[in-house]
Design an enzyme around this catalytic site. Structure first.
Site, PDB file in Angstrom:
ATOM      1  N   HIS A 210      -0.597  22.895   3.951  1.00 50.97           N
ATOM      2  CA  HIS A 210       0.013  21.722   3.320  1.00 50.97           C
ATOM      3  C   HIS A 210      -0.317  21.675   1.826  1.00 50.97           C
ATOM      4  CE1 HIS A 210       1.037  19.459   7.152  1.00 50.97           C
ATOM      5  NE2 HIS A 210       0.298  20.476   7.588  1.00 50.97           N
TER       6      HIS A 210
ATOM      7  N   ASP B 295       2.270  13.913   1.349  1.00 50.64           N
ATOM      8  CA  ASP B 295       2.609  14.704   2.531  1.00 50.64           C
ATOM      9  C   ASP B 295       3.237  13.793   3.580  1.00 50.64           C
ATOM     10  OD1 ASP B 295       2.125  16.120   5.204  1.00 50.64           O
ATOM     11  OD2 ASP B 295       1.408  17.622   3.787  1.00 50.64           O
TER      12      ASP B 295
END
EC number: 2.4.1.324
Length: 481
Positions: free
Chosen positions: A22, A126
């Site tokens: 990520h 995110d």
């Protein structure tokens, strides 16, 4: 990619989920936004900040006057600095313990001690750190959610509520994992006709009605609807039907991938030193590849989270050895669960002239090296997309989450992948590696892989590329107040 002339500098706070797969795409996006004229604050957890300093050196996160690194705690007890953190624990901790520290950080960035820094004007978070939406609403600034999955993986998660409603999950008991139940095809998910239940993101394979990861997915997909926009690191031409299905149920969705191609426009040398690998890279791999023939090496890397049993490690080893192909195999220190990754001495002896083992490497550079002819992968989205960008066909051994969905699309829609059984056996490894590298099907997959590479390059072009024009729209969303 000209930078927009901003009347006053806009300040984007970028906060990735604290795992390797990520952090990488978020850092790429942050560099692109910086190039577009934004002041950037990039937020890591304290744990990962320490890991980055360890792997990249004490000055690695000094940043620039207008690209700074800040930290918040992840709320977990301290653990081994080189171990991958437990994903369910990390999800629970970020959800329940990170909002207040994040609020405090935003207050600090907007406070008198940060007078040289423009006020925070937008947040890029995110997709699975949706607690940040609350902070954005309190500040009155737009927030974009960056789901770092494939579009197909994201669509799979978006259908978890429907799967529960239809009684398809949780499973009645553990026998359903192996009795053929998961093989059933579903014909009602738009953009995914005839996908098998086993090919949807793996958290649904639970017998526990209170399974935390299922609850977490339901929470994060529901909150996604509150974002100013959602962005995905993919391109329209690759996942057209899936993206259209997502667009019908969510806020504006913009595909801005592959970010590694869009990032090529960023020529700022000062940014090139800002890296995101949590393990120390071994660039000697590239020197070794320089001595190999084009398309002759199998690259093997199961990503940053996959763990396997000692038995599986040995089956992969002998399958590779028996294929007689040259290989570069990345074996993380924590690849074998609860054990160190020990390979049989006979394997090491037999392959010493045609195999190289390393613990981590600069993957994009490895995949784009002319010597690489195939990739044995866990089908994580970054790895899959990097393989597509390099025109390299794959053997897919998905481990968890939406990796199985990526694998299904590679093997049945994009025709650039072969699936290997989860219960790995050396004979199957040998035959698939041989097929990939020297077989007829392997040659067809290579052609298909190169076609996708060309389409990915087209999408990132400043003259009419779908992802490039979407990036311009994303900037406008971030500038809106």
């Amino acid at each position: 990619m000209g930078s927009i002339s901003l009347p006053e500098k806009h300040h984007a706070v970028c906060i990735p989920y604290p795992a390797q797969g990520h952090i990488n795409p978020m850092l790429k996006l942050a560099k692109i936004l910086h190039h577009k004229g934004f002041h950037i604050t990039f937020v890591n957890t304290e744990f990962n900040h320490k890991r980055l300093l360890k792997s990249r050196g004490p000055d690695a996160l000094n940043g620039l006057p207008d690209f700074q690194f800040k930290t918040i705690p992840d709320g977990l007890p301290p653990s081994d600095v080189d171990a991958t953190q437990d994903i369910p624990s990390l999800c629970e901790s970020t959800t329940t313990r990170c909002l207040d520290p994040f609020r405090n950080l935003l207050a600090e960035l907007n406070g008198p001690s940060s007078s040289q820094v423009p006020p925070v004007s937008c947040i890029v978070s995110d997709g699975v750190m949706s607690f940040t939406l609350e902070a954005a609403a309190e500040l009155g600034v737009p927030e974009i959610l960056f789901w770092t999955t494939s579009a197909c993986g994201f669509l799979g998660y978006m259908h978890y509520a429907k799967l529960i409603e239809k009684g398809l999950t949780p499973l009645k008991d553990a026998s359903y994992l192996s009795n053929g139940y998961l093989e059933q095809s579903l014909d009602w998910i738009p953009g995914m006709k005839d996908i098998r239940l086993k090919d949807l993101p793996s958290f649904l394979r639970t017998t526990n009605p209170d399974d935390y990861m299922v609850k977490f997915v339901l929470q994060e997909t529901e909150r996604a609807k509150k974002a100013s926009a959602i962005i995905l690191n993919t391109f329209q031409e690759l996942e057209d039907d899936v993206i259209n299905a997502l667009s019908a149920i969510l806020p504006p969705i913009y595909t801005i991938g592959p970010l590694q191609f869009l990032q090529k426009e960023v020529k700022d040398e000062r940014l090139s030193v800002l890296g995101s690998n949590l393990w120390k890279e071994e660039p000697e791999c590239l020197d070794w590849l320089d001595s190999k023939d084009p398309n002759s090496v199998v690259y093997v890397n199961f990503g940053s989270i996959t763990v396997m049993t000692p038995g599986q490690l040995v089956e992969f080893a002998w399958g590779l050895a028996n294929s007689k192909q040259t290989f570069l195999w990345i074996i993380r220190p924590d690849l074998v669960s609860g054990d160190s990754a020990i390979l049989p001495p006979e394997f090491l002896e037999e392959t010493k002239d045609r195999g190289l083992l390393a613990s981590w490497c600069p993957q994009e550079q490895v995949l784009s090296h002319p010597a690489i002819g195939g990739f044995l992968t866990h089908s994580g989205w970054n790895s899959t997309l990097e393989s597509i960008c390099s025109g390299v066909p794959m053997i897919c051994w998905p481990f968890f989450a939406e990796q199985q969905t990526n694998c299904w699309f590679c093997c049945t829609k994009w025709y650039n992948g072969l699936e290997i059984d989860n219960n790995v056996k050396r004979d199957e490894v040998e035959s698939l590696v041989t097929e990939l590298m020297v077989g007829e099907k392997g040659m067809d997959m290579k052609k298909k892989a190169l076609e996708w590479k060309n389409k990915a390059e087209e999408a990132a072009k400043s003259s009419g590329g779908s992802s490039y024009s979407n990036l311009e729209k994303v900037v406008q969303v971030l500038l809106s107040k």
